[in-house]
Design a protein around this motif. Structure first.
Motif, mmCIF file in Angstrom:
data_model
loop_
_atom_site.group_PDB
_atom_site.id
_atom_site.type_symbol
_atom_site.label_atom_id
_atom_site.label_comp_id
_atom_site.label_asym_id
_atom_site.label_seq_id
_atom_site.Cartn_x
_atom_site.Cartn_y
_atom_site.Cartn_z
ATOM 1 N N ASN A 127 0.820 -1.213 0.000
ATOM 2 C CA ASN A 127 0.000 0.000 0.000
ATOM 3 C C ASN A 127 0.858 1.270 0.000
ATOM 4 O O ASN A 127 0.655 2.188 0.796
ATOM 5 N N ALA A 128 1.806 1.284 -0.920
ATOM 6 C CA ALA A 128 2.705 2.440 -1.034
ATOM 7 C C ALA A 128 2.157 3.434 -2.058
ATOM 8 O O ALA A 128 1.512 3.046 -3.038
ATOM 9 N N ALA A 129 2.429 4.702 -1.833
ATOM 10 C CA ALA A 129 2.060 5.768 -2.766
ATOM 11 C C ALA A 129 3.295 6.617 -3.033
ATOM 12 O O ALA A 129 3.889 7.162 -2.099
ATOM 13 N N ILE A 130 3.694 6.701 -4.310
ATOM 14 C CA ILE A 130 4.887 7.442 -4.706
ATOM 15 C C ILE A 130 4.440 8.603 -5.587
ATOM 16 O O ILE A 130 3.693 8.411 -6.555
ATOM 17 N N ASP A 131 4.896 9.810 -5.253
ATOM 18 C CA ASP A 131 4.515 11.003 -6.009
ATOM 19 C C ASP A 131 5.773 11.646 -6.577
ATOM 20 O O ASP A 131 6.603 12.166 -5.830
ATOM 21 N N LEU A 132 5.925 11.612 -7.915
ATOM 22 C CA LEU A 132 7.059 12.223 -8.602
ATOM 23 C C LEU A 132 6.524 13.399 -9.404
ATOM 24 O O LEU A 132 5.729 13.224 -10.324
ATOM 25 N N GLU A 133 6.994 14.598 -9.079
ATOM 26 C CA GLU A 133 6.376 15.792 -9.651
ATOM 27 C C GLU A 133 7.426 16.856 -9.938
ATOM 28 O O GLU A 133 8.346 17.072 -9.153
ATOM 29 N N TRP A 134 7.293 17.498 -11.107
ATOM 30 C CA TRP A 134 8.115 18.647 -11.475
ATOM 31 C C TRP A 134 7.301 19.922 -11.293
ATOM 32 O O TRP A 134 6.079 19.885 -11.306
ATOM 33 N N ASN A 135 8.007 21.049 -11.161
ATOM 34 C CA ASN A 135 7.313 22.335 -11.203
ATOM 35 C C ASN A 135 7.824 23.150 -12.382
ATOM 36 O O ASN A 135 8.694 22.712 -13.139
ATOM 37 N N GLU A 136 7.289 24.337 -12.559
ATOM 38 C CA GLU A 136 7.648 25.161 -13.710
ATOM 39 C C GLU A 136 9.103 25.621 -13.667
ATOM 40 O O GLU A 136 9.686 25.947 -14.705
ATOM 41 N N ASP A 137 9.714 25.664 -12.480
ATOM 42 C CA ASP A 137 11.108 26.086 -12.348
ATOM 43 C C ASP A 137 12.081 24.936 -12.534
ATOM 44 O O ASP A 137 13.275 25.079 -12.257
ATOM 45 N N ARG A 138 11.576 23.783 -12.986
ATOM 46 C CA ARG A 138 12.368 22.575 -13.215
ATOM 47 C C ARG A 138 13.035 22.059 -11.951
ATOM 48 O O ARG A 138 14.173 21.582 -11.955
ATOM 49 N N ARG A 139 12.304 22.166 -10.835
ATOM 50 C CA ARG A 139 12.654 21.438 -9.630
ATOM 51 C C ARG A 139 11.670 20.297 -9.490
ATOM 52 O O ARG A 139 10.557 20.340 -10.013
ATOM 53 N N ASN A 140 12.103 19.261 -8.763
ATOM 54 C CA ASN A 140 11.211 18.115 -8.616
ATOM 55 C C ASN A 140 11.195 17.629 -7.180
ATOM 56 O O ASN A 140 11.974 18.085 -6.330
#
Length: 701
Positions: A127-140
């Protein structure tokens, strides 16, 4: 007496460097064994507060473990167990946690933590949840600290058991959102076990997609085999499959994967990643895909689109600030219908209804053939491309084309097709075409050069016989215009069109018909000499183009028996034709029309008007003479005394304008270059203008 001998000094240990090193090593080993023993006995549970504190400091995130915690060597792998663990996201993220799971159980090779990518021998997530996300400034969310985001680099995993695990990936720059769910399923057989299956959906550039697949991990009886990847996706009516063998469950870098795709339109597939391609008919293709960082390379491409084949390789490079597409393609046989999209036609419409119907779909007016499909300006300016494409044969009913060699360069909205060459009717066409969408509206230039080409072969598709025709033609088209459709660029164009006919022969029948020399034609027909060649000394079919209107400048063909002249022109604006041709005989002809043969209509439906008003007037004059004098006098209206002035072939063969043309005696010609194609803004003519044009023809002829 007492013994006065001094006792020997006490024995001291030897102090050598080797002894010191051995002592230090023994101490370290002893401490390591002690630490290992303490951790093994306690399972390292007492390290939970330290783990949360150190991990939180290193990542600048909140790290919490609310359940059981274990961290120890078992015996040499580092075993890590954590229940109800969470790692927070940075404040800008759309979800609170980078990672959260009910249970994590893994065994890691310790040296991999120091010298490279984490290498997990085993991973169990519940029951793992992994969130990989970028933003507009190219940080993640997975790159810690204040530096720019690093690409995703998943750990090497030999074997995994997943239950209820989800992964979310979001990149606003690529306009990509994916939600995947993973689940481990054990197979019933004894060959494959612990298959990690996944399914999910998402959107790429606002295009929804679905995906399913599996990572098949061999069990112990398989003897250390590798992981098999199977993936199937569907987007915008396209079906994509990927299959291959991975060195580990999460390692796809530099691994060849067999990829197939099929659908109704290849343009919709590449359009998903923002690459503009003309529409195609149904396609299917397969290739070997290798991902290396942000570069995706497809080699061994084999496929078809419509009735045409395609092979070669291509690559998509997303490592820079702009997507770069490169390709080296080859086609054995290209159906001319499949080439229709490259000038803006829908190929299915062309195949079913013809070019006029396809042009109408693009917004062109009735009976037009030039497409009004708008260039995808914005899309052309967001990616670059370098393509080389060779085509061995083009299947066409009318024009024999082969040996196509096309080089395409798209650089920040400037599309250049140079060189673009092909063989046509045993001649060669070389062209350079440029469409610069950086300028508004698009600045287009056309430079098309036709090498000497046999007339008989070139015109064979229009019913002209090759036997008896040795004439050649060469020419050049140079035009520049502005607009965001092919029709607009030509309708506003300026430049010159010139086709030169060097010395050669042509069928008598064809020449006499165009001269409308009925007497000679009838005579030769009864004598059985229709195929007797007529010598062409030289010829020029030239037009000057201004604001999309092409005016004859000049049309002049000198044969052994006559001088053919042409007046009028045509319009790229409304695609109308308004030309008239007349041949003056160099020899006496008893019955010659001596009147212009009109070419009118449109590009889509050209017409020939043999019975012109001038011919009817001449016939009326003949009838009048016959009535008032004698039938023989009526024939005089059709007599050609043969006073045509032969042309100086020098200016003709250089493609010179009308003003530079000379007679064989060196005098300026007074029978070319004094007419224009008068048109209004929409390309049409008024009644008065048409009348004036007829007067000009009468005045010349």
């Amino acid at each position: 007496m007492p013994d006065t001998t001094a006792p020997p000094p006490p024995h001291l240990p030897i102090r050598t460097p080797l002894a010191v090193a051995v002592s230090v090593l023994a101490t370290i080993l002893g401490l390591a064994v002690l630490t290992w023993g303490v951790l093994y006995v306690t399972k390292g549970r007492f390290l939970r507060p330290s783990f949360e504190s150190v991990a939180g400091t290193l990542t600048d995130r909140q790290v919490r473990v609310d359940g059981d915690f274990q961290l120890y060597f078992d015996p040499f792998d580092l075993k890590f167990v954590a229940e109800r663990i969470s790692v927070s996201n940075p404040g800008w993220a759309s979800r609170p946690n980078l990672f959260a799971a009910d249970s994590v159980h893994t065994r890691i090779r310790p040296l991999s933590l120091v010298f490279g990518r984490y290498h997990a021998r085993f991973l169990d997530l519940r029951n793992a949840a992994i969130d990989l996300e970028w933003n507009e400034d190219r940080r993640n969310t997975w790159t810690f600290g204040e530096r720019k985001g690093d690409p995703v680099e998943l750990p090497i995993i030999d074997r995994a058991v997943l239950a209820g695990t989800t992964l979310r990936y979001r990149d606003p720059q690529l306009r990509l959102l994916a939600d995947l769910k993973f689940q481990t399923v054990r197979s019933d057989g004894n060959r494959i076990a612990d298959a990690v299956r996944f399914a999910g959906n998402g959107a790429v550039r606002d295009t929804p997609f679905t995906v399913t697949g599996a990572l098949l991990s061999p069990n112990d009886t398989a003897g250390g085999g590798r992981n098999q990847l199977r993936l199937a996706a569907r987007a915008a009516g396209n079906d994509i499959t990927v299959a291959g063998t991975l060195p580990s469950l999460a390692d796809i870098e530099n691994v060849p994967l067999r990829t197939t795709a099929r659908g109704a339109n290849l343009a919709t597939l590449l359009g998903i990643i923002g690459v503009v391609l003309p529409d195609t008919r149904d396609y299917r293709a397969s290739a070997n895909l290798v991902k290396s960082g942000d570069v995706y390379t497809f080699t061994g491409l084999q496929g078809r689109f419509g009735n045409s084949d395609l092979a070669g390789k291509f690559a998509a490079d997303a490592s820079g600030d702009r997507l770069l597409m490169t390709a080296d393609l080859a086609t054995r046989a290209l159906d001319i219908v499949d080439a229709a999209p490259f000038i803006g036609y829908n190929p299915d419409t062309v195949a079913a209804k013809g070019a006029v119907a396809a042009a109408a779909e693009t917004g062109a007016g009735p009976a037009r053939v030039l497409p009004d499909a708008t260039f995808p300006v914005e899309s052309m300016q967001v990616f670059d491309a370098k393509v080389k494409w060779t085509i061995r044969d083009v299947r066409s009913r009318s024009v024999p084309i082969s040996s196509v060699d096309l080089t395409l360069d798209l650089d920040r909205g400037r599309l250049e097709l140079s060189p673009f060459s092909f063989a046509m009717a045993r001649g060669n066409v070389a062209s350079d075409l440029v469409f610069d969408t950086r300028q508004r509206p698009t600045a287009a230039s056309y430079d098309i050069r036709l090498a000497p080409t046999p007339l008989g072969t070139l015109l064979a598709g229009w019913g002209v016989e090759q036997s008896g025709t040795s004439g050649m033609v060469k020419g050049r088209i140079r035009l520049e215009g502005r607009g965001d459709t092919i029709h607009e660029t030509l309708a506003s164009s300026a430049g010159r069109i010139a086709f030169v006919l060097p010395k050669g022969t042509f069928w008598t029948r064809n020449v006499q018909l165009s001269e409308l020399d009925l007497g000679t034609f009838a005579q030769k027909m009864f004598e059985g000499k229709l195929k007797e060649p007529v010598r062409i000394n030289c010829g020029l079919i030239g037009f000057t183009v201004r604001r999309g209107i092409a005016a004859a400048d000049p049309i002049l063909i000198d044969t052994s028996k006559s001088v053919m002249l042409g007046r009028g022109g045509f319009s790229f604006r409304n695609e109308t034709l308004d030309l008239a041709f007349r041949a003056d005989s160099k020899k006496f002809s008893l019955f010659a029309g001596q009147s212009p043969v009109g070419v009118n209509g449109t590009f889509a439906a050209p017409g020939v008007n043999v019975i012109s008003p001038e011919l009817l007037g001449r016939a009326g004059a003949g009838l009048g003479l016959a009535a008032v004098a004698s039938p023989l006098a009526g024939v005089l209206a059709f007599v050609d005394i043969g006073d045509a002035k032969a042309a100086d072939c020098g200016p003709v063969l250089t493609g010179a304008r009308a003003a530079a043309q000379r007679t064989a005696g060196g005098k300026p010609r007074d029978d070319v270059g004094r007419g224009t194609t008068a048109t209004s803004e929409d390309g049409s003519r008024s009644k008065g203008e048409r009348k004036e044009q007829r007067k000009k023809f009468l005045g010349i002829f």
